[in-house]
Write a protein that holds these residues in place. Structure first.
Motif, short mmCIF file in Angstrom:
data_model
loop_
_atom_site.label_atom_id
_atom_site.label_comp_id
_atom_site.label_asym_id
_atom_site.label_seq_id
_atom_site.Cartn_x
_atom_site.Cartn_y
_atom_site.Cartn_z
N TRP A 146 1.33 -1.17 0.00
CA TRP A 146 -0.08 0.04 -0.17
C TRP A 146 0.95 1.29 -0.30
O TRP A 146 0.53 1.67 -0.60
CB TRP A 146 -0.66 -0.19 1.11
CG TRP A 146 -1.93 -0.74 0.83
CD1 TRP A 146 -2.14 -1.93 1.98
CD2 TRP A 146 -3.46 -1.60 0.15
NE1 TRP A 146 -3.38 -2.95 0.84
CE2 TRP A 146 -3.93 -2.29 0.24
CE3 TRP A 146 -3.69 -0.39 -0.85
CZ2 TRP A 146 -5.03 -2.80 -0.65
CZ3 TRP A 146 -4.48 -0.58 -2.06
CH2 TRP A 146 -5.23 -1.93 -1.49
N ARG A 174 2.14 1.71 -3.17
CA ARG A 174 0.55 2.80 -3.91
C ARG A 174 0.61 4.19 -3.84
O ARG A 174 0.15 4.68 -4.50
CB ARG A 174 -0.83 1.82 -3.94
CG ARG A 174 -0.81 0.57 -5.32
CD ARG A 174 -0.86 -0.89 -5.13
NE ARG A 174 -1.08 -1.31 -6.31
CZ ARG A 174 0.22 -2.37 -6.06
NH1 ARG A 174 2.10 -1.80 -5.29
NH2 ARG A 174 0.45 -3.01 -7.16
N ARG A 213 -11.45 -7.69 2.59
CA ARG A 213 -11.78 -6.13 1.89
C ARG A 213 -9.95 -6.01 1.61
O ARG A 213 -10.10 -5.98 0.07
CB ARG A 213 -11.96 -5.37 2.60
CG ARG A 213 -12.27 -4.04 1.60
CD ARG A 213 -13.21 -4.56 0.42
NE ARG A 213 -12.98 -3.10 0.01
CZ ARG A 213 -12.86 -3.11 -1.57
NH1 ARG A 213 -12.98 -4.32 -1.92
NH2 ARG A 213 -13.62 -2.25 -2.71
N VAL A 214 -9.14 -6.53 2.61
CA VAL A 214 -7.49 -5.73 2.24
C VAL A 214 -7.52 -6.21 0.67
O VAL A 214 -7.29 -5.82 0.33
CB VAL A 214 -7.63 -5.69 3.43
CG1 VAL A 214 -5.46 -5.64 3.23
CG2 VAL A 214 -7.50 -4.46 4.11
N GLU A 257 -8.73 -8.73 -1.18
CA GLU A 257 -9.41 -8.70 -2.70
C GLU A 257 -9.00 -6.45 -3.12
O GLU A 257 -8.77 -7.30 -4.80
CB GLU A 257 -10.94 -8.59 -2.41
CG GLU A 257 -11.75 -9.75 -0.90
CD GLU A 257 -13.55 -8.90 -0.91
OE1 GLU A 257 -14.25 -10.46 -1.42
OE2 GLU A 257 -13.54 -7.81 -0.87
N ARG A 258 -8.80 -5.59 -2.18
CA ARG A 258 -7.87 -5.01 -3.06
C ARG A 258 -6.95 -4.93 -3.73
O ARG A 258 -6.62 -4.80 -4.28
CB ARG A 258 -8.43 -3.57 -1.98
CG ARG A 258 -10.16 -3.15 -1.54
CD ARG A 258 -9.94 -1.88 -0.83
NE ARG A 258 -8.72 -0.55 -0.70
CZ ARG A 258 -8.43 -0.01 0.29
NH1 ARG A 258 -8.44 -0.82 0.97
NH2 ARG A 258 -7.86 0.86 0.16
N ALA A 313 -2.57 -1.57 5.99
CA ALA A 313 -3.66 -0.48 5.14
C ALA A 313 -4.10 0.40 5.62
O ALA A 313 -4.58 1.27 5.08
CB ALA A 313 -5.35 -1.71 4.68
#
Length: 411
Positions: free
Chosen positions: A21, A24, A53-54, A56-57, A309
């Motif tokens: 992360w 990015r 969710r992390v 998946e992202r 995240a």
């Protein structure tokens, strides 16, 4: 000046997730890891809740599911191997509407590292031995490599964090023993229960066999006050302590102890929590188990991913104010961590009852858990609220899904 260079100590779960992360968000992460090479396999851990969710992202959820262990049941057995209780893990996952996945810890770490391998520098076989902060950054001295300067340093190096000790003080000030010890060792032979975890209890003791995906894993848990002279890297001491704690056991215990005596991959440590009043000190912050180990029973891997995240997002929101970023991260992530830390003792009581009566009550209670799970699942599908069942014979309401394995992050 915008902070762009970040040293992350630890290439387990939290470190690579943070590196992904940060890259990015325009930062340049470097990850240093004490081990000479990435570990493979290892104890099973869960990716659940916000970590799903992390993942998946990050685009890795499909790979995590491919690596999953696919355990269906947790079976409690007696000394003769007869089943005396069962937790239907599938029913509990359905009841919770969960999309979680269980997989070997080493596989999770490898997938996370692979996701950021083109965007982060990885240095294996080295560690941080000194940190010096000033207004411009952090001067880092390594055990093997030449010293370097970074804008920020993040300790994601597990329960026995060297970064935490350097920046926050002795481990004894922050690591709190929970009255249990755990050991794990891989098994050479396949087991005949490919979808079930088996657990055998005596008062204050538990032995389990997890089928794994490629290699089965045995785990030992026993209750004990903090042991004088214990060191988490003294393998010969660990063998002696295990044999003393489990000698005379029935079921598969004698054969499993033989494996312990011969193993070169024995893991042994105290079950502990990490509690600090603050997770940052100047330009150094802590993440994952280094900051807030929940213990064996608290979704440590999932919390590590979620925290990473959150920290990266906070640094992106405050690129020129690390103090504000660290405060934002800590305020948001403590809300997830603190309830888990409070509930860890309850899970320990379920898995390792201290008395024969407690074991019997736990086994009896398992007969109600599938009913409770099925009722909540049906209620969710129909849109009709379903009340929780009355207290069971042990005097407690049915508990949450029980952990089937895992261990705190370790350096």
């Amino acid at each position: 000046m915008t902070h762009r260079t970040v040293l992350i100590s630890g290439a387990g779960i939290a470190g690579p997730t943070l590196a992904y992360w940060l890259a990015r968000h325009g930062f340049r992460p470097t990850v240093v890891e004490r081990a000479d090479a990435p570990r493979s396999s290892g104890s099973p851990v869960d990716v659940r809740g916000p970590a799903v969710r992390v993942a998946e992202r990050m685009g890795v959820m499909a790979r995590l599911r491919e690596a999953g262990t696919r355990v269906d049941n947790l079976d409690f057995v007696d000394g003769r191997g007869r089943r005396v209780g069962r937790v239907d893990m599938r029913a509990l996952r359905r009841a919770a509407g969960s999309t979680e996945v269980e997989l070997p810890r080493g596989d999770l770490a490898a997938i996370l590292r692979d996701a950021c391998r083109d965007d982060a520098e990885f240095v294996f076989g080295d560690s941080v031995v000194a940190l010096t902060q000033d207004a411009g950054g952090v001067h880092v001295t390594f055990d093997r490599s030449a010293p370097r300067d970074f804008d920020l340093v993040i300790g994601a190096d597990g329960l026995h964090s060297a970064t935490r000790q350097l920046a926050f003080g002795p481990e004894s000030d922050h690591v709190h023993h929970m009255g249990l010890y755990i050991a794990t060792v891989t098994l050479d032979e396949p087991v005949g229960h490919a979808r079930d975890v088996l657990m055998y209890n005596t008062p204050g003791r538990a032995v389990s066999v997890h089928p794994g995906r490629d290699r089965p894993l045995a785990a030992f848990l026993f209750r004990s006050p903090a042991l004088a002279g214990f060191h988490h890297r003294d393998t010969e001491q660990h063998r002696r302590l295990l044999v003393e704690a489990f000698s005379g056991g029935t079921w598969r215990v004698p054969d499993l102890l033989d494996r312990v005596r011969a193993a070169d991959d024995l893991y042994f440590d105290a079950v502990s929590q990490v509690r600090l009043p603050r997770w940052s000190h100047g330009r150094v912050a802590l993440l994952g188990d280094a900051a807030s180990c929940v213990s064996l029973f608290g979704d440590g891997s999932s919390l590590a991913m979620a925290g990473a995240a959150t920290l990266a997002g906070a640094l992106a929101a405050h690129p020129d104010d690390h103090g504000a970023a660290f405060r934002r991260y800590e305020a948001g992530h403590r809300a997830l961590v603190e309830p888990k830390q409070g509930n860890a003792g309850r899970a320990a009581a379920m898995l390792v009852p201290a008395t024969a009566r407690g074991i019997a009550a736990r086994n009896l209670a398992t007969r109600l858990w599938p009913l409770a799970a099925a009722g909540r699942w049906l209620g969710r599908r129909s849109g009709t609220p379903v009340s929780r069942p009355a207290a069971n014979a042990a005097g407690r309401r049915p508990g949450p899904a029980m952990p089937t394995g895992g261990s705190p992050e370790r350096p």
